[in-house]
Write an enzyme that holds these catalytic residues in place. Structure first.
Site, mmCIF file in Angstrom:
data_model
loop_
_atom_site.group_PDB
_atom_site.id
_atom_site.type_symbol
_atom_site.label_atom_id
_atom_site.label_comp_id
_atom_site.label_asym_id
_atom_site.label_seq_id
_atom_site.Cartn_x
_atom_site.Cartn_y
_atom_site.Cartn_z
ATOM 1 C CE1 TYR A 101 -4.696 -1.963 4.927
ATOM 2 C CE2 TYR A 101 -3.344 -0.031 4.509
ATOM 3 C CZ TYR A 101 -4.092 -1.095 4.032
ATOM 4 O OH TYR A 101 -4.228 -1.295 2.684
ATOM 5 C CB SER A 103 -0.853 -0.008 1.275
ATOM 6 O OG SER A 103 -1.491 1.243 1.474
HETATM 7 P P1 NAD Z 1 -11.417 -6.504 -0.315
HETATM 8 O O1 NAD Z 1 -12.130 -6.287 0.984
HETATM 9 O O2 NAD Z 1 -12.147 -6.269 -1.584
HETATM 10 O O3 NAD Z 1 -10.813 -7.984 -0.357
HETATM 11 C C1 NAD Z 1 -10.186 -8.560 0.764
HETATM 12 C C2 NAD Z 1 -9.989 -10.032 0.504
HETATM 13 O O4 NAD Z 1 -9.354 -10.597 1.662
HETATM 14 C C3 NAD Z 1 -11.308 -10.793 0.307
HETATM 15 O O5 NAD Z 1 -11.103 -11.810 -0.645
HETATM 16 C C4 NAD Z 1 -11.544 -11.412 1.689
HETATM 17 O O6 NAD Z 1 -12.331 -12.598 1.650
HETATM 18 C C5 NAD Z 1 -10.115 -11.723 2.089
HETATM 19 N N1 NAD Z 1 -9.981 -11.902 3.536
HETATM 20 C C6 NAD Z 1 -10.376 -11.084 4.534
HETATM 21 N N2 NAD Z 1 -10.102 -11.645 5.717
HETATM 22 C C7 NAD Z 1 -9.508 -12.841 5.462
HETATM 23 C C8 NAD Z 1 -9.005 -13.894 6.280
HETATM 24 N N3 NAD Z 1 -9.029 -13.818 7.623
HETATM 25 N N4 NAD Z 1 -8.491 -14.982 5.666
HETATM 26 C C9 NAD Z 1 -8.454 -15.079 4.310
HETATM 27 N N5 NAD Z 1 -8.915 -14.107 3.503
HETATM 28 C C10 NAD Z 1 -9.430 -13.018 4.077
HETATM 29 O O7 NAD Z 1 -10.109 -5.607 -0.199
HETATM 30 P P2 NAD Z 1 -9.123 -4.951 -1.291
HETATM 31 O O8 NAD Z 1 -9.318 -3.483 -1.239
HETATM 32 O O9 NAD Z 1 -9.187 -5.651 -2.589
HETATM 33 O O10 NAD Z 1 -7.727 -5.216 -0.570
HETATM 34 C C11 NAD Z 1 -6.836 -6.235 -0.964
HETATM 35 C C12 NAD Z 1 -5.439 -5.866 -0.515
HETATM 36 O O11 NAD Z 1 -5.062 -4.619 -1.116
HETATM 37 C C13 NAD Z 1 -5.294 -5.662 0.996
HETATM 38 O O12 NAD Z 1 -4.067 -6.209 1.440
HETATM 39 C C14 NAD Z 1 -5.285 -4.165 1.138
HETATM 40 O O13 NAD Z 1 -4.599 -3.750 2.285
HETATM 41 C C15 NAD Z 1 -4.567 -3.762 -0.130
HETATM 42 N N6 NAD Z 1 -4.788 -2.377 -0.543
HETATM 43 C C16 NAD Z 1 -6.032 -1.912 -0.810
HETATM 44 C C17 NAD Z 1 -6.198 -0.597 -1.202
HETATM 45 C C18 NAD Z 1 -7.540 -0.027 -1.507
HETATM 46 O O14 NAD Z 1 -7.640 1.205 -1.618
HETATM 47 N N7 NAD Z 1 -8.577 -0.820 -1.666
HETATM 48 C C19 NAD Z 1 -5.092 0.238 -1.317
HETATM 49 C C20 NAD Z 1 -3.832 -0.265 -1.033
HETATM 50 C C21 NAD Z 1 -3.693 -1.575 -0.662
#
Ligand code: NAD
Length: 261
Positions: free
Chosen positions: A156, A143
């Site tokens: 985070y 991130s």
């Molecule tokens: P999302 O909520 O759409 O997806 C999260 C995924 O993680 C889902 O598939 C969920 O089932 C899974 N998950 C949650 N808890 C879990 C557990 N205990 N065991 C196994 N799987 C689990 O989120 P996203 O926005 O796609 O985020 C994905 C990654 O990207 C994360 O690591 C997040 O920190 C990172 N990220 C997101 C953003 C953003 O703006 N959305 C920005 C930077 C980084």
């Protein structure tokens, strides 16, 4: 196709960024192992969706990645049924927004276990197979918060900074074995994770949700645009392509200029 015969394990791939990355590798001919927490029936629907669209073998595990034993089960399944992961994308993650004095200890423990420790466990179990094959690609969805902080996101930001350190360490350990490890550092991507955060941030800052989007979220990104899941997926594929062979231990910023400020 770029990855015919290879297997990609993408954690947290039932939605958002992980699902887009899984689709991009499946479109390149890879066998793909999906993972995430699902409601009953969602796993069958997801498997059917992928199997209809893509030629490679598709698997699914609902392993809860906060539990090291469940991660062992997941890695055992990938080893047995897929011959191990050639591409490992550590993507599963959650967020919690709160001032540190009110930050629930259980949320700290959850976020460190999922956003940081799970990547340690999958990597330690996947890397020997990659070294033996002389080729492996590990991508950590980090991130912008792996590089800079924001208030109210202590767990985070700590976990993502930890992922940055782990990425560099693994990059050095794999360097002479054909293994590469890099992090993708997106700014705000419009996914369910961000949707939930808009409400929480509004509460923590005493603002309306519209103000949070304009003055907090897009205020951080000079382009004033969200990053898309497709852009993150395209970066993941590039990092596994021959053009990415010498990229190792890198923090690939995709944030519209956020951390350049
Ligand atoms: P999302 O909520 O759409 O997806 C999260 C995924 O993680 C889902 O598939 C969920 O089932 C899974 N998950 C949650 N808890 C879990 C557990 N205990 N065991 C196994 N799987 C689990 O989120 P996203 O926005 O796609 O985020 C994905 C990654 O990207 C994360 O690591 C997040 O920190 C990172 N990220 C997101 C953003 C953003 O703006 N959305 C920005 C930077 C980084």
């Amino acid at each position: 196709m770029l990855h015919s015969g290879k297997t990609a394990l993408v954690t947290g791939s039932t939605s958002g960024i992980g699902k887009a990355i899984a689709e991009a590798f499946a479109a390149e001919g890879a066998n793909v192992v999906l993972n995430g927490l699902v409601k009953p029936g969602e796993d069958e629907a997801l498997l059917a969706e992928f199997r209809d669209k893509y030629e490679g073998k598709i698997g699914f595990s609902d392993a809860n990645l906060t539990d090291p034993e469940a991660i062992e089960g997941l890695m055992g399944y990938v080893a047995r049924d897929f011959g191990g992961a050639d591409i490992l994308v550590n993507n599963a993650g959650v967020q919690h927004v709160s001032p540190i004095e009110d930050f629930p200890v259980s949320k700290w423990d959850l976020i460190i276990a999922l956003n940081l420790s799970s990547a340690f466990h999958t990597t330690r179990m996947a890397i020997s197979g990659m070294k033996e094959k002389g080729w492996g690609r590990i991508i950590n969805t980090a991130s912008a918060h792996a590089l800079v902080a924001s208030p109210y996101k202590v767990a985070y930001v700590a976990a993502k900074h930890g992922i940055a350190g782990m990425t560099k360490t693994v990059a050095l350990e794999g360097a002479q074995h054909g293994v590469r490890c890099n992090a993708i550092c997106p700014g705000y991507v419009h996914t369910p994770l961000v949707d939930a955060q808009i409400g929480d941030t509004a509460k923590a800052r005493g603002m309306s949700e519209d103000e949070v989007v304009k003055d907090v979220i897009l205020a951080a990104q000079p382009t004033k645009e969200f990053v898309t899941v497709e852009q993150v997926a395209a970066m993941a594929v590039f990092l596994t392509s021959p053009g990415g062979d010498q990229i190792n231990g890198a923090m690939m910023q995709m944030d519209g200029g956020w951390v350049a400020q």
